[in-house]
Motif scaffolding. Structure first.
Motif, short mmCIF file in Angstrom:
data_model
loop_
_atom_site.label_atom_id
_atom_site.label_comp_id
_atom_site.label_asym_id
_atom_site.label_seq_id
_atom_site.Cartn_x
_atom_site.Cartn_y
_atom_site.Cartn_z
N THR A 31 -10.69 82.32 -48.62
CA THR A 31 -12.03 81.93 -48.18
C THR A 31 -12.77 83.14 -47.60
OG1 THR A 31 -10.91 81.03 -46.24
CG2 THR A 31 -11.81 79.45 -47.82
N LEU A 35 -16.44 84.32 -48.78
CA LEU A 35 -17.56 84.53 -47.85
C LEU A 35 -18.12 85.94 -47.98
CD1 LEU A 35 -16.12 82.69 -44.71
CD2 LEU A 35 -18.06 81.96 -46.09
N ARG A 36 -17.23 86.93 -48.15
CA ARG A 36 -17.71 88.31 -48.32
C ARG A 36 -18.55 88.44 -49.60
NH1 ARG A 36 -13.16 89.15 -45.21
NH2 ARG A 36 -11.70 88.89 -46.92
N LYS A 57 -16.06 84.86 -35.20
CA LYS A 57 -16.01 83.39 -35.02
C LYS A 57 -15.72 82.69 -36.35
CE LYS A 57 -17.22 83.30 -30.62
NZ LYS A 57 -18.61 83.37 -30.20
N MET A 59 -16.62 79.92 -39.40
CA MET A 59 -17.71 79.22 -40.08
C MET A 59 -17.52 77.71 -39.89
SD MET A 59 -19.69 81.42 -41.68
CE MET A 59 -20.44 80.65 -43.14
N MET A 64 -16.96 75.13 -45.12
CA MET A 64 -15.73 75.68 -45.69
C MET A 64 -15.03 74.67 -46.60
SD MET A 64 -16.09 78.59 -44.55
CE MET A 64 -14.75 79.19 -45.56
N GLY A 85 -6.30 81.94 -45.70
CA GLY A 85 -7.47 81.87 -44.81
C GLY A 85 -8.06 80.47 -44.70
N ARG A 88 -8.26 76.61 -41.44
CA ARG A 88 -8.22 77.35 -40.19
C ARG A 88 -8.38 76.44 -38.98
NH1 ARG A 88 -9.71 82.59 -42.50
NH2 ARG A 88 -9.41 84.25 -40.98
N GLN A 92 -10.06 70.99 -41.02
CA GLN A 92 -10.00 71.53 -42.39
C GLN A 92 -8.71 71.08 -43.07
OE1 GLN A 92 -10.69 75.80 -42.58
NE2 GLN A 92 -12.58 75.67 -41.42
N ARG A 161 -13.35 96.64 -44.02
CA ARG A 161 -14.08 95.43 -43.68
C ARG A 161 -14.87 95.64 -42.39
NH1 ARG A 161 -10.02 90.38 -44.21
NH2 ARG A 161 -11.29 89.79 -42.42
#
Ligand code: AMP
Length: 214
Positions: A31, A35-36, A57, A59, A64, A85, A88, A92, A161
């Motif tokens: 994930t 997102l990136r 933090k 999302m 997600m 990932g 989390r 979820q 990153r």
């Protein structure tokens, strides 16, 4: 086979997931990578992701779950996947269970990669990757054989990153302990939780994971 690699930032989830892609033909579903990619595309959602990730933090759960739900519906996932990932949070994890049940899919193993916090800060702040092929390196532990040249593809550009700095890592670690660690008893109760020693060297961690999957 469907797996989750669970562990704090820097535990080695991405490294081991890529190995499992190569050796077992499973698909890595990261994930963070998704997102990136959204951040790189721009747009309002990308901007939101950029800010939240930079702060270390999490999302929002609903977003997600939507992202992973869409990804899990693609045909390549049918051969097996490694979640890296996600989940989390317990919310979820619960949504994932519902999603999998809906698709008639099963979670075979949840593998916790155990590493102490002190080691993680050093690991994360020193890591970088080849911009061309994605091979991972580290300032202290794994430098390219020839300085500035990727061992794998000969690329000469590397990237770090934006959230791999000491300040953000500290927040990411506390988010892990507060929000993500409660997933461990959840999967323990479901009888799918196993653990490996994430402090061991990369090949040894792979051996421990393979022993679980055997
Ligand atoms: P990662 O690449 O897994 O370390 O994720 C990088 C960042 O993306 C995290 O620090 C979060 O801000 C965000 N992120 C990734 N996966 C999730 C998720 N499942 N839930 C919430 N936020 C996430």
């Amino acid at each position: 086979m469907n797996l989750i690699l669970l562990g704090p930032p820097g535990a080695g989830k991405g490294t081991q997931a890529r190995r499992l892609e190569d050796t077992r033909g499973l698909v890595q579903l990261s994930t963070g990578d998704m997102l990136r990619a959204m951040v790189a595309e721009g747009g309002p959602l990308g901007q939101q992701a950029k800010e939240i990730m930079a702060a270390g933090k999490l999302m929002p759960d609903e977003l997600m779950v939507e992202i992973i739900g869409e990804r899990i519906s693609k045909p390549d996932v049918a051969n097996g996947f490694i979640l890296d990932g996600f989940p989390r949070t317990v919310a979820q994890a619960e949504s994932l269970d519902a999603m999998l049940a809906d698709k008639g899919l099963k979670l075979h193993h949840v593998i916790e990669m155990r590493v102490v916090d002190e080691v993680l800060v050093e690991r994360v702040t020193g890591r970088y990757t080849c911009a061309k092929c994605g091979k991972g390196y580290h300032d202290l532990f794994e430098k390219p054989k020839v300085e500035g040249v990727c061992d794998s593809c000969g690329g000469t550009e590397f990237k770090r990153r934006a959230d791999d700095n000491a300040e953000t890592v500290t927040t990411r670690l506390s988010q892990y302990h507060q929000q993500t660690a409660p997933i461990l008893p959840y999967y323990q109760d479901h009888g799918v939780l196993k653990a490996v020693d994430g402090m061991a060297d990369i090949d040894e961690v792979t051996r421990q994971i393979e022993a679980i999957l055997a």
